[in-house]
Design an enzyme around this catalytic site. Sequence first.
Site, mmCIF file in Angstrom:
data_model
loop_
_atom_site.group_PDB
_atom_site.id
_atom_site.type_symbol
_atom_site.label_atom_id
_atom_site.label_comp_id
_atom_site.label_asym_id
_atom_site.label_seq_id
_atom_site.Cartn_x
_atom_site.Cartn_y
_atom_site.Cartn_z
ATOM 1 N N GLY A 80 0.846 -1.200 0.000
ATOM 2 C CA GLY A 80 0.000 0.000 0.000
ATOM 3 C C GLY A 80 0.881 1.248 0.000
ATOM 4 N N ARG A 103 -5.454 -2.447 8.621
ATOM 5 C CA ARG A 103 -5.436 -3.903 8.373
ATOM 6 C C ARG A 103 -5.863 -4.629 9.642
ATOM 7 N NH1 ARG A 103 -3.706 -6.098 3.762
ATOM 8 N NH2 ARG A 103 -2.427 -4.356 3.124
ATOM 9 N N ASP A 111 2.370 -0.767 11.702
ATOM 10 C CA ASP A 111 2.341 -2.115 12.337
ATOM 11 C C ASP A 111 3.637 -2.888 12.088
ATOM 12 O OD1 ASP A 111 0.396 -3.808 9.730
ATOM 13 O OD2 ASP A 111 2.076 -2.386 9.657
ATOM 14 N N THR A 134 4.275 2.756 5.830
ATOM 15 C CA THR A 134 2.878 2.289 5.766
ATOM 16 C C THR A 134 2.056 3.130 6.733
ATOM 17 O OG1 THR A 134 1.337 0.504 6.324
ATOM 18 C CG2 THR A 134 3.449 0.465 7.454
ATOM 19 N N ASP A 183 4.911 -4.174 6.349
ATOM 20 C CA ASP A 183 5.404 -5.467 6.842
ATOM 21 C C ASP A 183 5.449 -6.522 5.731
ATOM 22 O OD1 ASP A 183 2.659 -5.444 6.673
ATOM 23 O OD2 ASP A 183 2.335 -6.709 8.424
ATOM 24 N N ASP A 225 -0.220 2.017 8.439
ATOM 25 C CA ASP A 225 -0.674 1.141 9.533
ATOM 26 C C ASP A 225 0.208 1.219 10.768
ATOM 27 O OD1 ASP A 225 -1.544 -1.541 7.202
ATOM 28 O OD2 ASP A 225 -2.449 0.408 7.617
ATOM 29 N N ARG A 261 0.290 -4.892 -5.742
ATOM 30 C CA ARG A 261 0.300 -6.064 -4.849
ATOM 31 C C ARG A 261 0.434 -7.266 -5.778
ATOM 32 N NH1 ARG A 261 -0.798 -4.249 0.151
ATOM 33 N NH2 ARG A 261 -2.163 -2.454 0.447
HETATM 34 O O1 F6P Z 1 -1.591 -1.514 4.427
HETATM 35 C C1 F6P Z 1 -2.159 -0.263 4.158
HETATM 36 C C2 F6P Z 1 -3.639 -0.415 3.916
HETATM 37 O O2 F6P Z 1 -4.179 0.841 3.644
HETATM 38 C C3 F6P Z 1 -4.402 -1.042 5.076
HETATM 39 O O3 F6P Z 1 -4.633 -0.142 6.134
HETATM 40 C C4 F6P Z 1 -5.649 -1.479 4.364
HETATM 41 O O4 F6P Z 1 -6.352 -2.481 5.062
HETATM 42 C C5 F6P Z 1 -5.076 -2.010 3.050
HETATM 43 O O5 F6P Z 1 -3.892 -1.264 2.795
HETATM 44 C C6 F6P Z 1 -5.997 -1.873 1.873
HETATM 45 O O6 F6P Z 1 -5.391 -2.598 0.826
HETATM 46 P P1 F6P Z 1 -5.704 -2.227 -0.703
HETATM 47 O O7 F6P Z 1 -5.070 -0.914 -0.986
HETATM 48 O O8 F6P Z 1 -5.050 -3.348 -1.484
HETATM 49 O O9 F6P Z 1 -7.201 -2.197 -0.846
#
Ligand code: F6P
Length: 319
Positions: A10, A171, A129, A125, A102, A127, A71
């Site tokens: 992300g 997340r 985390d 990130t 992570d 998050d 991703r």
């Molecule tokens: O890891 C960052 C994040 O924004 C999380 O907080 C969230 O759950 C996820 O990415 C969303 O993933 P995507 O951008 O693939 O929808």
Amino acid sequence: MKVGIITSGGDAPGMNAAIRAVVRYAIPRGIETIGIERGWGGLLDNSIIPLTRKSVEGIIHLGGTILKTTRCQEFFTPRGYYKAMKVIKENKINALIVIGGDGSMWGSVQLNEVSGIPIIGIPATIDNDVAFTDETIGFDTAVNTCIEAIDKIRTTARSLERIFLIETMGRERGFLALQVGITAGVGVILVPEIKYNIEEVCERLRDFKQRGKRTSLIVAAEGIGDTSTIAENIEKITGFEIRISKLGYIQRGGAPTGRSRLLANLFGTYAVDLLLKGVYNEMVGIKDGKIISTDLKKVINTRKKLDMKLFTMAKELAV
Ligand code: F6P
């Protein structure tokens, strides 16, 4: 030395500031810098661009990543690692600097194990985390984005005397929700790490009402489950009118704050210094204000703890 810079997972506000710091600090130290576009997927597709001082001009204030990200599931397979190793060899890349969360640190360890390519991780990130760093690039920006949104929600909540449940990202973790809950001054904070009892939440909301509090706001991390159902249940139990606001992807956007840019500069330059010292397969981080680095394997095998003292403080100050 030729160093490949990659942004993965992300996107986070401040990633561009980190790319800029690496490039501007590496070039005068005799390092050639290249960018791998679209994260791990770009490595598999050999999507590589030169990164010069000019390339990173005027990006320190831009959210997102000029290198784009994806991703990429294919990367996380033996075939994917092999393909990545081939591209690394063909382009004579001597080391990678991986900017991400992570999942990106986990992918770095796998790629290093298969290919032997030296890697330095930079935690970025929203998050927050990632273990072995108090803060990740982008976290402060996301916190401030959420605070701004909640301050706006508060005005309509007061006018209509409604309860609002605001869902934040993060997340499976509650770092973003906790920091936002504290700094936006909400009454209830729900995070995946702490079991909650819906009856107790309702009791707390009734207590607020009895005290004449004009707004009762709940911040809920997306990781606690279906927040719409939770809101419906609260309304059923209390009879109070409740609305839900899922902040969504604005939390990933916007110009990075000064704090996020500062971390990006400190982490980016420290990452280059590590490579110059021949220190590899570590992640840069900040601990009690000091820039440190930790073995990547240790990082991906450690679950970052939520600060329960912060949670208790928030609960007490909200009454
Ligand atoms: O890891 C960052 C994040 O924004 C999380 O907080 C969230 O759950 C996820 O990415 C969303 O993933 P995507 O951008 O693939 O929808």
